[in-house]
Design an enzyme around this catalytic site. Structure first.
Site, mmCIF file in Angstrom:
data_model
loop_
_atom_site.group_PDB
_atom_site.id
_atom_site.type_symbol
_atom_site.label_atom_id
_atom_site.label_comp_id
_atom_site.label_asym_id
_atom_site.label_seq_id
_atom_site.Cartn_x
_atom_site.Cartn_y
_atom_site.Cartn_z
ATOM 1 N N ASN A 183 83.306 16.903 -48.462
ATOM 2 C CA ASN A 183 83.980 18.179 -48.394
ATOM 3 C C ASN A 183 84.130 17.980 -46.968
ATOM 4 O O ASN A 183 84.141 16.768 -46.138
ATOM 5 C CB ASN A 183 82.629 19.411 -48.201
ATOM 6 N N HIS B 254 72.666 0.426 -32.147
ATOM 7 C CA HIS B 254 73.080 -0.082 -30.358
ATOM 8 C C HIS B 254 71.981 -0.834 -30.291
ATOM 9 O O HIS B 254 70.562 -0.025 -29.745
ATOM 10 C CB HIS B 254 74.186 1.377 -29.108
ATOM 11 N N GLY C 173 74.774 20.456 -46.598
ATOM 12 C CA GLY C 173 76.029 20.074 -45.253
ATOM 13 C C GLY C 173 75.403 19.851 -44.076
ATOM 14 O O GLY C 173 74.342 20.238 -43.897
ATOM 15 N N THR D 63 65.945 9.288 -42.039
ATOM 16 C CA THR D 63 65.754 8.128 -41.613
ATOM 17 C C THR D 63 65.122 6.607 -42.098
ATOM 18 O O THR D 63 64.445 5.608 -41.111
ATOM 19 C CB THR D 63 64.541 7.478 -40.136
ATOM 20 N N ARG E 139 62.001 14.460 -45.141
ATOM 21 C CA ARG E 139 60.113 14.332 -45.845
ATOM 22 C C ARG E 139 60.413 14.811 -47.016
ATOM 23 O O ARG E 139 60.943 15.667 -46.918
ATOM 24 C CB ARG E 139 59.204 14.909 -44.857
#
Length: 184
Positions: free
Chosen positions: A85, A115, A142, A165, A180
């Site tokens: 989208n 980084h 979204g 993550t 989670r």
């Protein structure tokens, strides 16, 4: 003979993004994105022709709504019937593979680059690229953010606004920051 920064990036080693060859690749991506993002929808169809040529793999019936942004494009692979989208960003310093029939909502962000933690090395442009794998029939709500090194299994759901993550199991639903699992 020294190894190029592009080769280091592709090998998952520390590299500097402040490099003429990598900058040339980013310029090529920006040109293709400019065409895609500014074409009239009826002329563009599912995606602009220059963007289609830039991407590593494009399955049948892949649709990318404008605006779209990527770093290189050459590391992105789409299976059949993938939908992105409006407002999606893929910083593809590593391979990003999105499996068939997966749906990504608006403003999804996929970040492969990490980084360096040392400020001086970070200022010198040192980073490492970690791939992202999104399975088949995945739905990403979204505003979700997906970090490098993450795999999302087939049929999984990532709730809107989640920050992924860690890898997500097939069929799982995850929400939150960090994302989670929630019960089915």
């Amino acid at each position: 003979m020294s190894i190029s920064e592009r080769a280091k990036m592709a090998a998952g080693e520390w590299y500097t993004c402040i490099d003429p060859e990598l900058e040339a690749l980013r310029v090529a991506a920006r040109d293709a994105l400019h065409e895609h993002n500014l074409m009239r929808p009826g002329e563009r169809g599912n995606m602009g022709p220059a963007l289609r040529l830039l991407l590593a793999q494009v399955g049948d019936n892949v649709r990318i709504e404008a605006p779209f942004h990527c770093a290189y494009g050459i590391n992105i692979e789409f299976g059949d019937n993938v939908f992105l989208n409006a407002g999606c960003t893929i910083l593809d310093t590593a391979r990003v593979r999105i499996g068939k029939s997966s749906l990504l909502g608006p403003n999804i962000q996929i970040y492969c680059a990490e980084h360096h933690k040392d400020a001086a090395l970070r200022s010198a442009g040192l980073e490492i690229a970690r791939p992202v794998e999104i399975g088949e029939r995945v739905w990403v709500g979204g505003g979700a953010i997906i970090l490098g090194g993450v795999s999302i299994g087939n049929g999984a759901i990532v709730g809107a606004g989640s920050v992924v993550t860690r890898s997500v199991s097939a069929g799982a639903s995850v929400v939150g920051n960090p994302a989670r699992p929630i019960p089915a």
